[in-house]
Design a protein around this motif. Structure first.
Motif, short mmCIF file in Angstrom:
data_model
loop_
_atom_site.label_atom_id
_atom_site.label_comp_id
_atom_site.label_asym_id
_atom_site.label_seq_id
_atom_site.Cartn_x
_atom_site.Cartn_y
_atom_site.Cartn_z
N ALA A 100 37.96 38.90 34.95
CA ALA A 100 38.63 37.66 35.32
C ALA A 100 39.34 37.05 34.11
CB ALA A 100 37.62 36.68 35.91
N LYS A 101 38.63 37.05 32.97
CA LYS A 101 39.22 36.48 31.76
C LYS A 101 40.46 37.25 31.33
CE LYS A 101 37.97 35.00 27.13
NZ LYS A 101 36.92 34.94 26.11
N ALA A 102 40.41 38.58 31.47
CA ALA A 102 41.56 39.42 31.10
C ALA A 102 42.78 39.13 31.95
CB ALA A 102 41.19 40.90 31.21
N THR A 103 42.57 38.63 33.15
CA THR A 103 43.70 38.30 34.02
C THR A 103 44.04 36.81 33.97
OG1 THR A 103 42.25 37.99 35.95
CG2 THR A 103 43.18 40.21 35.60
N GLY A 104 43.40 36.10 33.02
CA GLY A 104 43.71 34.67 32.86
C GLY A 104 43.03 33.77 33.86
N ARG A 105 42.03 34.28 34.52
CA ARG A 105 41.31 33.45 35.49
C ARG A 105 39.87 33.27 35.04
NH1 ARG A 105 41.77 36.59 40.81
NH2 ARG A 105 41.32 38.23 39.35
N ALA A 106 39.17 32.41 35.72
CA ALA A 106 37.75 32.22 35.47
C ALA A 106 37.02 32.33 36.80
CB ALA A 106 37.49 30.86 34.85
N LEU A 107 35.79 32.78 36.74
CA LEU A 107 34.98 32.83 37.96
C LEU A 107 34.60 31.42 38.36
CD1 LEU A 107 32.56 35.80 37.13
CD2 LEU A 107 34.68 35.86 38.46
N THR B 10 23.04 41.48 40.11
CA THR B 10 24.04 40.46 39.84
C THR B 10 24.12 40.18 38.34
OG1 THR B 10 23.66 39.46 42.01
CG2 THR B 10 24.72 38.07 40.36
N ASP B 11 22.96 40.06 37.69
CA ASP B 11 22.94 39.84 36.23
C ASP B 11 23.68 40.94 35.50
OD1 ASP B 11 21.41 37.55 36.60
OD2 ASP B 11 19.51 38.53 36.08
N GLN B 12 23.53 42.18 35.97
CA GLN B 12 24.18 43.31 35.32
C GLN B 12 25.69 43.36 35.59
OE1 GLN B 12 22.04 46.81 36.53
NE2 GLN B 12 20.17 46.19 35.49
N MET B 13 26.09 42.89 36.76
CA MET B 13 27.50 43.01 37.16
C MET B 13 28.36 41.84 36.68
SD MET B 13 26.75 44.40 41.00
CE MET B 13 28.41 44.83 41.49
N ILE B 14 27.79 40.66 36.57
CA ILE B 14 28.59 39.47 36.27
C ILE B 14 29.32 39.55 34.93
CG2 ILE B 14 28.38 37.01 35.69
CD1 ILE B 14 26.85 36.63 38.24
N PRO B 15 28.70 40.02 33.84
CA PRO B 15 29.48 40.06 32.59
C PRO B 15 30.79 40.84 32.68
CG PRO B 15 27.15 40.37 32.12
CD PRO B 15 27.30 40.40 33.61
N PHE C 136 29.89 31.09 41.44
CA PHE C 136 30.13 32.51 41.68
C PHE C 136 28.83 33.27 41.93
CE2 PHE C 136 30.59 36.93 40.38
CZ PHE C 136 31.64 37.32 41.20
N ARG C 137 27.82 33.07 41.09
CA ARG C 137 26.56 33.78 41.22
C ARG C 137 25.97 33.60 42.62
NH1 ARG C 137 22.54 35.94 38.60
NH2 ARG C 137 23.43 35.72 36.55
N LYS C 138 25.93 32.39 43.09
CA LYS C 138 25.36 32.10 44.41
C LYS C 138 26.18 32.77 45.51
CE LYS C 138 24.43 28.23 47.50
NZ LYS C 138 24.57 26.79 47.70
N ARG C 139 27.49 32.65 45.41
CA ARG C 139 28.36 33.24 46.43
C ARG C 139 28.32 34.76 46.39
NH1 ARG C 139 33.72 29.97 45.32
NH2 ARG C 139 34.60 31.63 46.59
#
Length: 187
Positions: free
Chosen positions: A77-84, A66-71, A88-91
């Motif tokens: 998400a940021k590139a599409t104008g959204r935020a996690l 998860t630590d490796q994938m989240i960035p 998110f980490r827990k889910r």
């Protein structure tokens, strides 16, 4: 990573699709060859797998994944104008546990060990993993493999295209060269 996946990630054209094989004749469906492992081998293999990768170690492995994938997910998400979402980490970890449950990992791994090692060999492996060194390697191996995976993933994009070209497999935007024909040797 499979060669086709590597080519697709690099933007290369995939090889032409092979024609679909004819459907098999009706009959019993088998998804795996019959096991040659004895019940004793299966039981010992399960004990070994649970010793080598406890559920706690498995949870830690998922945390590292998860630590490796989240960035990269955050960047997408940021590139599409959204935020996690804040949670998110827990889910996301809940998703990983649903997709890759620990008990299934134990079953798959146990089957592989049971098919490849005798009962005697499995007992020796269990004895090793019960030693201080065995316990240490079982704790550090997932972390070490994760580090190797990160280094591999970091170097692949810079090394793979040139290596593909050197071996006649093209690269992004290049036509793949045909295989070299070699004359048959006369006997």
């Amino acid at each position: 990573m499979t060669p086709l996946l590597v080519l697709l990630l690099l933007g290369a054209d995939p090889p032409p699709a092979k024609p679909s094989p004819q459907p098999p004749a009706p009959g019993p469906v088998s998804i795996a060859p019959p096991s040659t492992a004895t019940p004793e081998q299966r039981a010992l293999a399960t004990e070994l797998v649970q010793l080598v990768q406890s559920e706690t170690t498995y949870q830690a492995t998922l945390d590292r994944m998860t630590d490796q994938m989240i960035p990269s997910m955050e960047a997408q998400a940021k590139a599409t104008g959204r935020a996690l979402p804040d949670d998110f980490r827990k889910r996301f970890k809940a998703v990983l546990l649903e997709v890759l449950p620990y008990q299934e990992l134990v079953e798959w791994s146990s089957g592989l060990y049971a098919e490849r090692f005798t009962a005697s060999e499995l007992r020796e492996l269990i004895a090793f993993y019960q030693t201080p060194l065995g316990r240490k390697i079982s704790l550090f191996l997932p972390e070490l493999m994760g580090e190797v995976g990160k280094k591999t993933a970091a170097m692949m994009p810079s090394r793979l295209p040139a290596a593909l070209r050197r071996h006649g497999l093209g690269g992004p935007g290049q036509q793949q060269s045909p295989p070299l024909e070699q004359p048959l040797k006369k006997m």
